[in-house]
Motif scaffolding. Sequence first.
Motif, mmCIF file in Angstrom:
data_model
loop_
_atom_site.group_PDB
_atom_site.id
_atom_site.type_symbol
_atom_site.label_atom_id
_atom_site.label_comp_id
_atom_site.label_asym_id
_atom_site.label_seq_id
_atom_site.Cartn_x
_atom_site.Cartn_y
_atom_site.Cartn_z
ATOM 1 N N GLU A 3 -10.835 43.938 -26.102
ATOM 2 C CA GLU A 3 -11.316 44.843 -25.390
ATOM 3 C C GLU A 3 -10.833 44.986 -23.895
ATOM 4 O O GLU A 3 -11.172 44.086 -23.144
ATOM 5 C CB GLU A 3 -12.869 44.881 -25.608
ATOM 6 C CG GLU A 3 -13.449 46.275 -24.887
ATOM 7 C CD GLU A 3 -15.008 46.132 -25.160
ATOM 8 O OE1 GLU A 3 -15.503 47.193 -25.119
ATOM 9 O OE2 GLU A 3 -15.552 45.030 -25.610
ATOM 10 N N ARG A 59 -10.946 41.297 -22.405
ATOM 11 C CA ARG A 59 -11.898 40.434 -23.076
ATOM 12 C C ARG A 59 -11.361 40.143 -24.486
ATOM 13 O O ARG A 59 -11.036 40.946 -25.162
ATOM 14 C CB ARG A 59 -13.292 40.787 -23.307
ATOM 15 C CG ARG A 59 -13.921 41.111 -21.928
ATOM 16 C CD ARG A 59 -15.626 41.291 -22.139
ATOM 17 N NE ARG A 59 -16.091 40.146 -22.538
ATOM 18 C CZ ARG A 59 -16.377 38.976 -21.301
ATOM 19 N NH1 ARG A 59 -16.100 39.187 -20.296
ATOM 20 N NH2 ARG A 59 -17.210 38.089 -21.798
ATOM 21 N N ASP A 61 -12.021 38.025 -27.895
ATOM 22 C CA ASP A 61 -13.091 37.176 -28.465
ATOM 23 C C ASP A 61 -14.274 37.037 -27.527
ATOM 24 O O ASP A 61 -14.837 35.935 -27.518
ATOM 25 C CB ASP A 61 -12.500 36.092 -29.160
ATOM 26 C CG ASP A 61 -13.544 35.675 -30.509
ATOM 27 O OD1 ASP A 61 -14.398 36.546 -30.743
ATOM 28 O OD2 ASP A 61 -13.347 34.397 -30.703
ATOM 29 N N ASP A 62 -14.469 37.768 -26.810
ATOM 30 C CA ASP A 62 -15.743 37.894 -25.810
ATOM 31 C C ASP A 62 -15.529 37.023 -24.696
ATOM 32 O O ASP A 62 -16.576 36.597 -24.061
ATOM 33 C CB ASP A 62 -17.023 37.745 -26.640
ATOM 34 C CG ASP A 62 -18.160 38.381 -25.973
ATOM 35 O OD1 ASP A 62 -18.054 39.343 -25.433
ATOM 36 O OD2 ASP A 62 -19.237 37.630 -26.065
ATOM 37 N N THR A 63 -14.208 36.583 -24.344
ATOM 38 C CA THR A 63 -13.927 35.837 -23.373
ATOM 39 C C THR A 63 -13.141 36.635 -22.447
ATOM 40 O O THR A 63 -11.984 37.232 -22.884
ATOM 41 C CB THR A 63 -13.230 34.436 -23.979
ATOM 42 O OG1 THR A 63 -14.110 33.957 -24.642
ATOM 43 C CG2 THR A 63 -12.881 33.725 -22.468
ATOM 44 N N ASP A 64 -13.426 36.595 -21.009
ATOM 45 C CA ASP A 64 -12.700 37.232 -20.095
ATOM 46 C C ASP A 64 -11.309 36.522 -19.833
ATOM 47 O O ASP A 64 -11.403 35.170 -19.392
ATOM 48 C CB ASP A 64 -13.503 37.196 -18.963
ATOM 49 C CG ASP A 64 -12.801 38.144 -17.811
ATOM 50 O OD1 ASP A 64 -11.638 38.720 -17.985
ATOM 51 O OD2 ASP A 64 -13.333 38.417 -16.791
#
Length: 235
Positions: A3, A59, A61-64
């Motif tokens: 994302e 991001r 897998d929801d990691t910045d």
Amino acid sequence: MLELSAVVAAYGAVRAVDGVSMAVPAGTLTAVLGANGAGKTSLLRTISGLVTPRSGSIRFDDTDIAGVAPDRIARMGLVHVPEHGGVITELTVRENLRLGGLWRRDKADRAAALGEVLDLFPPLAVRLAAQASTLSGGERQMLAIGRALMSRPRMLLLDEPSLGLAPLVTAQIMRVLRRLREDRGLTVLLVEQNARSALSVAEHAYVLALGRVVVDAPAHSITAEALHDVYLGAT
């Protein structure tokens, strides 16, 4: 799985990526289209860590991952196949493939990955001992994708895999991408100037112009007229 929110990347005063937002769900193939200079390659280089964004968030897998080193991003499972593939021509086909999985410690899994790559790309199976410099353009592109797959990625970033290839070879590459998505659930972000080929395998597409998203729609809904306007600059 991936994302982007209002991502800006620039070379000096030139904004190559200008406020791009997009989402790539897991297990999908998403295309990024646009004319030369639209910012497609810069977008992939920013996602993979080769270019540090000036602002915005990325991001995975929801990691910045904005600003994270490229090797760390690759080890997270986000692997970039650059334009022209980046094959090391002085090495053999086998050696290039081994490089892709070199950091993985499970030898049995590396052997299994090699078998899977050769199943996807049969021409490489008979050229394992050949120097990569002797391969055709299509075989080099197969090798570049195969080397990326050796690392067992969760997501591939592909930059112009059909560039300079004959139509039959392009069709073969696109069939492999479809197979990877459908059979293995691999997530793919595909940058292409060949819009027809990309849209034939993608579920969703973004069209860039001057670093900005000008079309964000399901692939099947993007018309030839819309692409004609964008490619000619009538946005």
